[in-house]
Each structure stands twice: as structure tokens, then as C-alpha cells.
Design a protein around this motif. Structure first.
Motif, PDB file in Angstrom:
ATOM      1  N   LEU A   1     -16.519 -22.158  62.656  1.00 13.50           N
ATOM      2  CA  LEU A   1     -16.664 -21.875  61.235  1.00 13.50           C
ATOM      3  C   LEU A   1     -16.392 -23.128  60.414  1.00 13.50           C
ATOM      4  O   LEU A   1     -15.478 -23.890  60.713  1.00 13.50           O
ATOM      5  CB  LEU A   1     -15.695 -20.768  60.818  1.00 13.50           C
ATOM      6  CG  LEU A   1     -15.927 -19.377  61.413  1.00 13.50           C
ATOM      7  CD1 LEU A   1     -14.999 -18.378  60.749  1.00 13.50           C
ATOM      8  CD2 LEU A   1     -17.367 -18.943  61.259  1.00 13.50           C
ATOM      9  N   GLN A   2     -17.171 -23.281  59.355  1.00 16.64           N
ATOM     10  CA  GLN A   2     -16.973 -24.395  58.444  1.00 16.64           C
ATOM     11  C   GLN A   2     -17.053 -23.911  57.004  1.00 16.64           C
ATOM     12  O   GLN A   2     -17.714 -22.918  56.695  1.00 16.64           O
ATOM     13  CB  GLN A   2     -18.020 -25.490  58.682  1.00 16.64           C
ATOM     14  CG  GLN A   2     -17.885 -26.188  60.027  1.00 16.64           C
ATOM     15  CD  GLN A   2     -18.686 -27.477  60.095  1.00 16.64           C
ATOM     16  OE1 GLN A   2     -19.613 -27.701  59.326  1.00 16.64           O
ATOM     17  NE2 GLN A   2     -18.308 -28.341  61.018  1.00 16.64           N
ATOM     18  N   VAL A   3     -16.359 -24.622  56.139  1.00 13.24           N
ATOM     19  CA  VAL A   3     -16.422 -24.345  54.709  1.00 13.24           C
ATOM     20  C   VAL A   3     -17.668 -25.020  54.141  1.00 13.24           C
ATOM     21  O   VAL A   3     -17.916 -26.193  54.405  1.00 13.24           O
ATOM     22  CB  VAL A   3     -15.164 -24.874  53.991  1.00 13.24           C
ATOM     23  CG1 VAL A   3     -15.214 -24.531  52.508  1.00 13.24           C
ATOM     24  CG2 VAL A   3     -13.909 -24.290  54.625  1.00 13.24           C
ATOM     25  N   HIS A   4     -18.426 -24.260  53.371  1.00 15.21           N
ATOM     26  CA  HIS A   4     -19.688 -24.772  52.834  1.00 15.21           C
ATOM     27  C   HIS A   4     -19.697 -24.671  51.314  1.00 15.21           C
ATOM     28  O   HIS A   4     -19.300 -23.648  50.743  1.00 15.21           O
ATOM     29  CB  HIS A   4     -20.857 -23.953  53.415  1.00 15.21           C
ATOM     30  CG  HIS A   4     -22.182 -24.240  52.773  1.00 15.21           C
ATOM     31  ND1 HIS A   4     -22.858 -25.429  52.954  1.00 15.21           N
ATOM     32  CD2 HIS A   4     -22.948 -23.482  51.937  1.00 15.21           C
ATOM     33  CE1 HIS A   4     -23.997 -25.395  52.281  1.00 15.21           C
ATOM     34  NE2 HIS A   4     -24.070 -24.235  51.651  1.00 15.21           N
ATOM     35  N   HIS A   5     -20.124 -25.737  50.640  1.00 17.83           N
ATOM     36  CA  HIS A   5     -20.356 -25.711  49.201  1.00 17.83           C
ATOM     37  C   HIS A   5     -21.768 -25.167  48.972  1.00 17.83           C
ATOM     38  O   HIS A   5     -22.758 -25.787  49.399  1.00 17.83           O
ATOM     39  CB  HIS A   5     -20.247 -27.110  48.599  1.00 17.83           C
ATOM     40  CG  HIS A   5     -18.840 -27.605  48.451  1.00 17.83           C
ATOM     41  ND1 HIS A   5     -18.044 -27.939  49.521  1.00 17.83           N
ATOM     42  CD2 HIS A   5     -18.079 -27.827  47.331  1.00 17.83           C
ATOM     43  CE1 HIS A   5     -16.863 -28.350  49.093  1.00 17.83           C
ATOM     44  NE2 HIS A   5     -16.856 -28.288  47.772  1.00 17.83           N
ATOM     45  N   ILE A   6     -21.883 -24.026  48.325  1.00 18.79           N
ATOM     46  CA  ILE A   6     -23.201 -23.424  48.088  1.00 18.79           C
ATOM     47  C   ILE A   6     -24.060 -24.381  47.273  1.00 18.79           C
ATOM     48  O   ILE A   6     -25.224 -24.633  47.600  1.00 18.79           O
ATOM     49  CB  ILE A   6     -23.039 -22.070  47.371  1.00 18.79           C
ATOM     50  CG1 ILE A   6     -22.185 -21.125  48.226  1.00 18.79           C
ATOM     51  CG2 ILE A   6     -24.404 -21.446  47.088  1.00 18.79           C
ATOM     52  CD1 ILE A   6     -21.774 -19.851  47.514  1.00 18.79           C
ATOM     53  N   PHE A   7     -23.505 -24.923  46.201  1.00 15.11           N
ATOM     54  CA  PHE A   7     -24.140 -26.037  45.474  1.00 15.11           C
ATOM     55  C   PHE A   7     -23.512 -27.311  46.023  1.00 15.11           C
ATOM     56  O   PHE A   7     -22.293 -27.505  45.896  1.00 15.11           O
ATOM     57  CB  PHE A   7     -23.879 -25.926  43.968  1.00 15.11           C
ATOM     58  CG  PHE A   7     -24.781 -24.974  43.235  1.00 15.11           C
ATOM     59  CD1 PHE A   7     -25.743 -25.428  42.341  1.00 15.11           C
ATOM     60  CD2 PHE A   7     -24.666 -23.602  43.441  1.00 15.11           C
ATOM     61  CE1 PHE A   7     -26.567 -24.548  41.655  1.00 15.11           C
ATOM     62  CE2 PHE A   7     -25.474 -22.706  42.767  1.00 15.11           C
ATOM     63  CZ  PHE A   7     -26.437 -23.167  41.872  1.00 15.11           C
ATOM     64  N   PRO A   8     -24.286 -28.193  46.640  1.00 16.29           N
ATOM     65  CA  PRO A   8     -23.705 -29.369  47.307  1.00 16.29           C
ATOM     66  C   PRO A   8     -22.963 -30.286  46.337  1.00 16.29           C
ATOM     67  O   PRO A   8     -23.346 -30.437  45.173  1.00 16.29           O
ATOM     68  CB  PRO A   8     -24.906 -30.069  47.930  1.00 16.29           C
ATOM     69  CG  PRO A   8     -26.096 -29.550  47.207  1.00 16.29           C
ATOM     70  CD  PRO A   8     -25.761 -28.159  46.769  1.00 16.29           C
ATOM     71  N   LYS A   9     -21.904 -30.902  46.851  1.00 12.41           N
ATOM     72  CA  LYS A   9     -21.037 -31.739  46.030  1.00 12.41           C
ATOM     73  C   LYS A   9     -21.797 -32.912  45.412  1.00 12.41           C
ATOM     74  O   LYS A   9     -21.648 -33.210  44.227  1.00 12.41           O
ATOM     75  CB  LYS A   9     -19.874 -32.258  46.879  1.00 12.41           C
ATOM     76  CG  LYS A   9     -18.952 -31.175  47.397  1.00 12.41           C
ATOM     77  CD  LYS A   9     -17.994 -31.675  48.458  1.00 12.41           C
ATOM     78  CE  LYS A   9     -16.969 -32.627  47.904  1.00 12.41           C
ATOM     79  NZ  LYS A   9     -15.925 -32.967  48.902  1.00 12.41           N
ATOM     80  N   THR A  10     -22.588 -33.592  46.241  1.00 14.93           N
ATOM     81  CA  THR A  10     -23.299 -34.782  45.739  1.00 14.93           C
ATOM     82  C   THR A  10     -24.216 -34.432  44.572  1.00 14.93           C
ATOM     83  O   THR A  10     -24.320 -35.194  43.606  1.00 14.93           O
ATOM     84  CB  THR A  10     -24.114 -35.428  46.867  1.00 14.93           C
ATOM     85  OG1 THR A  10     -24.949 -34.435  47.488  1.00 14.93           O
ATOM     86  CG2 THR A  10     -23.209 -36.020  47.934  1.00 14.93           C
ATOM     87  N   LEU A  11     -24.869 -33.279  44.675  1.00 18.10           N
ATOM     88  CA  LEU A  11     -25.781 -32.861  43.612  1.00 18.10           C
ATOM     89  C   LEU A  11     -25.012 -32.556  42.325  1.00 18.10           C
ATOM     90  O   LEU A  11     -25.413 -32.972  41.229  1.00 18.10           O
ATOM     91  CB  LEU A  11     -26.566 -31.628  44.069  1.00 18.10           C
ATOM     92  CG  LEU A  11     -27.605 -31.078  43.079  1.00 18.10           C
ATOM     93  CD1 LEU A  11     -28.725 -32.091  42.869  1.00 18.10           C
ATOM     94  CD2 LEU A  11     -28.182 -29.749  43.601  1.00 18.10           C
TER      95      LEU A  11
END
Length: 649
Positions: free
Chosen positions: A425-435
Motif C-alpha cells: 500500500l502507498q499513499v497517493h495524492h489524487i491531485f499530484p503535488k507537482t501540478l
């Protein structure tokens, strides 16, 4: 007294470490600087010992049985341990710490400097001499290589020999030892002396004093507790000895104050400790099975455990029925969501322990409800917190586990311990950080809890930094129901970068609704029938925490490299994106980019906080709580450099 004599007295048991002393905390840089000072003949200070009867002395690590007196080391543990470890090639029997800090020290024959072994620099390089091997084998074992290295240059051979002799003669150096002795030197008086001479370190806590008194009659108390802590650590839960002792105290006395342990006899403490260790393992199993809180990263509310341990004590160590379990967990979740046991810990604990004794779990819930002004519900705005240090991050993880949230790539329900190379399992940013950073959103908005979800590593790699408006439609088509299972708004208009704040608001609504629905089910509980629960013998399985994104310079410029440098130098690991704990009562909740609660060096100095910015109230609370605060990576880096300079001076 010569250093060699001091080391011999450690082996014979004439010099020992009192049980209340904490472990070895020096970094490799301090070890290196210490030997550099010894080599140069700089002053290194004296030692302070407490002369007491050997048959009543409570020492760390045990030792030979002795008659007469023993000298317990009050000041000088780090220096003595360093000398012993490097010169003897092994740590003393009382050692507790990182063995790597004592192994691999080398000396350069030309530059006359000390460094720890680095293969790229030192392998097959005769100019680098293993210091421990020199002490163990003597200069004679190195003469052939020194002669070959210097060739026909006799003066160079003499210089090399003189430098190595200077190292071996460190053991001949005399150190002044001051003794504290006399019938009036009780444990309380001696601990007060210890705290005064160790003013640069962390003072002994009330728990240390209580444990010191217990260990005076039962030396195995500390090792027994450390074994339990180690077992939990292997299962993914890291606790402190003070925390375990507070649980024992609650079970045995029903009170929060450690002073109450003074009235507990050793057999009673032994029985209470055994019961408490079993109860905590039982609770951890139940929390993992019922709430999905199966590793330390998501286990908030640790300060509430003494209350739950006390409740189990009233029921022979297990829940009497499923309703009691669910209602207790309802209370537990709300207690950490609203910071019930932060700040004035003993005050809240005493109230809750009294409630448990008077009316069980129902009285507990009522006490918390009154403290909250009647409000025990989650509102959408409560999910406005940012980072994995937010109190609502564990709630998001719990909801994902208990509701069987689906992986966005495969649709498989997420659970701990999934098999396969790319299934962790990994934590995911639904809206990516770089964007988000590119479009000017703040760090708090980028790392909002409402922007998190959990995925398998494989799916996370496939999505990478794609725009939500590009990858979410594909998921909605290929894996029907997956977005809804993770409470991700399905309105495509909310998937655009300019609608990010509206997306967060919509997801907070969904998360609050799901939270209250689950918490209500816990409160109402299943029918109160006998509960087939795990036995005390259940072995905690090792759980794997969801992997957060590595610290990057997007969070704070230079952060990743600084943390790497600190780790290499042997400093303590920080808690990343962590709620700052133990602030003065009434302080605002603050989540730091990096937080060292025990200091940059474990148990030395005060807590350190790295946070980009603080409000006036937050800054005041940190300063009032004696926290050292840094607002940039550069500022913290300069502080570390100054520490190195002070140690090398």
C-alpha cells in the motif's frame, strides 16, 4: 585513575551504570571528535560516581556478584562507553544503543584525523589504520606495513610510530573521578545530583524515578519491559518505556501519577506488568482486526491506552462482549480526534480512569461528551487538516480498511500484507503535488488529508503525476465503484486543476458522512453477546505501513538532502508530517514538516521542530514549551554545523 584501570573496573563490576541511566546516545561524529580530542591531549573532563553498597546497588546489565561497594557512574557514561567500545572491540555489559557508533573508527597516518570506515576511501589504503585493531593487536602488528609504506624514509617511519603510540597511550591517560558517598545519599538525592550534572541532556522523568525505585528490588524490571517494547516494535508499533510504565501504573493503581507506584510491592508489580503486556498485545490485535489500525503510523491516541488497559483489568484482560469493545473503540477514536490526552496528560487520564472505575465504557463516553460540550461528531471542516500528521489521517486510513476501499487500478479491496512485488500500500495524492505547486497552491492545500487516498504500488506507478481529469475518467469506466469506495467525488467538473478547492470541499463532505456512519455503528454496537476474541497468546503479526512519498524539495527546499545527511551522521530519525505533541495546555494543533520529539540526538537536548511557517499563537506555544523551532532547512543545517563545531572544539 588511568583510563585502562577504569576499563578494567568495568569488566570486574567495580564501576557500573545505575539502572536509572538512559542508553548510549552519541553519534559517530561525537565519537570521532572525542578521539580527536584525546589524541591532541585536550581536556575531556572528569567522571562522577556514586559509591554505594554492592549488595543493594541496582545496576544496568548485571555483572559479577560483589561484596563491599560499587561505583555507579553518574556523569561520564557516553565517554566511558565510547572508550570501552573502541578500545575493547565490544560494548560494555550495560550498553543500550546503536552499536554502529562504536565500530569502524579509523585514523589517517598523514592527516592525523579520525573518520569512520568508508570503503571507497579506505579500502586497500594502508594510510588508514583501524583504531580498534590497533588497541587490540598493539603497534607491533602494524610495524611491517608501516615500514613498507614509508620505504627507506626513516624519519617518516618514526613519525608514523609516534602517531600510533600517541593513540595507544590514550589508555594511560589519567582521569579525575569524583565520588558521591555517604549514608544520606538516597536514590532521590542522587537522581537530583544526576539531573544537575547532566543539565545539557534530558532530565530523568517521573517515570524514570519510579522505575529506578522498582529496579532496586527487581533488577529484571527494565529488561522485561524492553523485551515487550522490542516485540511490539517488530510488529510495527514503537512505544517508549515511560508509556508502558504508565499503562502498568494505571492497571495497578487506577491513577495517572507515577508516585502511586511507590506503594506497590515487587510481586504485585511483576504480576501487573505481565497482565499489562498481555492486555496491550490484545488491544493491538483488536484495533488491527476491528479498525484496521495495524501499524504505528496510523495509531494515534497512544496516551489513551492506560484507560483501555484499566478497563480490560476489570474484565480479566479481555472484552466481556462485542458491544463493550465497539463502544470503547468509539471513545478511543474520538479521544484522539479531539486531542483528549494532549497537554495536561495526567489531568485527563485521572478523569478517564475514574470514569472507567465508576461506570465503565458508558461513563467514559459521557465524560468525553461533556468535555466536548456535547459534540461528538465529525464535520467536513474537520478534514481541513494537512499532511499525514493530521489527526484525521488515521481516520481516513481506518475508513479505507473497514469499508474495503478498492484499489483504483485493479478494484481489489485494499488490505495490509497484500502479496506481490508491487502490491504494497502507498499513499497517493489524487491531485499530484507537482501540478498543484505549479498552479500556486499552498503546501497545506497540496498535502490536505482530503487529497490523500491509498493505492497499491503498481497502480501508484501507473498513475504517477497524471492530471485527475485524465486518469479518473478511465478508472470510472474500467473499475466501476472504485472511486465511490474511496469517497472521491465523481463529478468530472471537480477533476480540473482550477476546481481543486471545490474538489476538496466535496470530498470532505463524503469523508465526514462516512466517518459518522461508522462511528454511529460502533456506538450502537453489535448485540452484547460473549466475544470470541484473540487470546493473550496471539502473536502480533508484522504489519507494513502505507509508504508515503519520500521527503522532497517541493515540501521544503533542501529537505531530502538534509534528512539524508542527518541520517548518515547518526542523528535520530524525525517524525515527518507529524503533529507536535506535549505543547502547553490549550495550544493550537500544529503539524510540523519534521519533528524530533526527543531532540536531534535521542534523549539529548530539547525537542526540535522544522516547520515552514507558524502563526503567532503557534510560535508562542512552541516557545512556551521549550521547543527549538526552525523555519527553513538552511537554518536547521547551520544549527547542526554549529553542533559539530562545538563538539570538535
Amino acid at each position: 585513575m588511568q583510563i585502562s584501570q577504569i576499563l578494567h573496573k568495568i569488566d570486574s563490576g567495580d564501576i557500573a551504570l545505575p539502572e536509572f541511566q538512559r542508553g548510549y546516545v552519541w553519534t559517530r561524529d561525537q565519537v570521532r571528535a572525542f578521539f580527536q580530542s584525546l589524541y591532541r591531549g585536550y581536556p575531556i573532563g572528569g567522571f562522577l560516581t556514586w559509591s554505594t553498597k554492592a549488595d543493594s546497588a541496582n545496576t544496568r546489565g548485571g555483572g559479577p556478584e560483589k561484596d563491599g561497594t560499587v561505583q555507579l557512574l553518574l556523569d561520564g557514561q557516553q565517554r566511558v562507553t565510547t572508550l570501552y567500545g573502541v578500545t575493547q572491540g565490544r560494548s560494555p555489559r550495560f550498553f543500550e544503543g546503536n552499536q554502529a557508533a562504536l565500530t569502524g573508527l579509523h585514523f589517517h597516518l598523514e592527516t592525523e584525523t579520525f573518520e569512520f570506515y568508508a570503503p571507497a576511501k579506505m579500502k586497500d589504503n594502508p594510510l588508514w589504520v583501524d583504531v580498534t585493531a590497533l588497541f587490540q593487536g598493539g603497534l607491533g602488528t602494524l610495524l611491517p606495513s608501516i615500514t613498507a609504506l614509508a620505504g627507506s624514509d626513516g624519519s617518516l617511519v618514526a613519525a608514523y610510530i609516534e602517531r600510533l603510540n600517541r593513540i595507544t597511550q590514550i589508555k594511560d591517560r589519567n582521569i579525575h573521578i569524583e565520588e558521591v558517598t555517604g549514608k544520606d545519599m538516597t536514590i532521590d538525592v542522587v537522581v537530583e545530583i544526576f539531573n544537575r550534572v547532566n543539565s545539557g541532556g534530558t532530565k530523568l522523568s517521573k517515570g524514570d524515578l519510579a522505575l529506578a525505585a522498582i529496579c532496586a528490588s527487581w533488577p529484571d524490571a527494565r529488561p522485561t519491559m524492553n523485551t515487550a517494547l522490542k516485540n511490539w516494535s517488530h510488529a510495527g508499533f514503537t512505544f517508549k518505556l515511560d508509556w508502558l510504565l504508565r499503562n502498568v501504573n494505571a492497571v495497578l493503581t487506577g491513577e495517572a501519577q507515577f508516585s502511586k507506584l511507590g506503594d506497590v510491592e515487587v510481586p504485585e508489580f511483576q504480576s501487573g506488568l505481565k497482565q499489562t503486556i498481555e492486555s496491550i498485545s490484545y488491544l493491538l490485535n483488536a484495533l488491527g482486526g476491528r479498525l484496521g489500525l495495524d501499524h504505528g503510523r496510523v495509531l494515534n491516541g497512544r496516551a489513551a491506552f492506560p484507560v483501555m488497559s484499566r478497563l480490560l483489568h476489570h474484565h480479566s484482560g479481555k472484552f466481556p462482549d462485542a458491544m463493550t469493545r465497539d463502544r470503547l473503540f468509539y471513545w478511543f477514536i474520538h479521544s484522539f480526534l479531539w486531542g483528549r490526552h494532549t497537554g495536561a496528560t495526567e489531568t485527563a487520564l485521572n478523569q478517564d480512569l475514574e470514569a472507567v472505575d465508576a461506570g465503565g465504557v458508558n461513563r467514559l463516553i459521557e465524560t468525553l461528551r461533556q468535555a466536548r460540550g456535547g459534540r461528538l461528531e465529525v464535520r467536513p471542516d474537520d478534514f481541513q487538516g494537512s499532511s499525514m500528521g493530521s489527526r484525521f489521517y488515521p481516520l481516513l486510513y481506518m475508513l479505507s480498511r473497514v469499508h474495503g476501499a478498492q484499489d483504483l487500478g485493479s478494484g481489489v479491496p485494499l488490505k495490509d500484507g497484500m502479496l506481490g512485488k508491487l502490491s504494497s500500500l502507498q499513499v497517493h495524492h489524487i491531485f499530484p503535488k507537482t501540478l498543484l505547486y505549479k498552479y500556486g497552491y499552498s503546501r497545506a492545500e497540496v498535502n490536505a488529508v482530503a487529497n490523500f487516498c491509498f493505492l497499491t504500488q503498481d497502480t501508484n506507478l501507473q498513475i504517477s503525476a497524471k492530471r485527475p481529469e485524465d486518469y479518473l475518467p478511465e478508472i470510472a469506466q474500467k473499475v466501476p465503484g472504485a472511486l465511490e469506495s474511496q469517497w472521491i467525488p465523481t463529478d468530472p467538473e471537480l477533476w480540473r486543476i482550477d476546481a481543486y478547492r471545490s474538489f476538496l470541499a466535496a470530498r470532505r463532505e463524503l469523508l465526514a458522512e462516512a466517518s459518522n456512519s461508522f462511528l454511529t455503528k460502533l456506538l450502537e454496537g453489535p448485540s452484547p453477546v460473549g466475544l470470541a476474541a484473540p487470546t493473550h497468546a496471539t502473536v502480533l503479526r508484522s504489519a507494513t505501513a502505507p509508504v508515503p512519498a519520500a521527503a522532497t524539495d517541493e515540501d521544503m527546499p533542501g529537505l531530502a538532502q538534509l534528512l539524508k545527511d542527518l541520517r548518515r551522521q547518526g542523528f535520530a530519525e524525525p517524525e515527518l508530517d507529524s503533529e507536535v505533541t506535549n505543547l502547553v495546555p490549550g495550544s493550537p494543533v500544529l503539524v510540523a514538516t519534521a519533528f524530533w520529539p526527543q531532540g536531534l540526538q535521542e534523549e539529548v537536548g530539547g525537542p526540535v521542530v522544522l516547520v515552514p511557517e507558524t502563526t503567532q499563537d503557534e510560535q508562542a506555544a512552541l516557545e512556551a514549551s521549550d521547543y527549538r523551532v526552525f523555519h527553513s532547512v538552511d537554518a536547521l543545517g547551520r544549527y547542526v554545523d554549529n553542533m559539530h563545531a562545538d563538539q570538535a572544539a
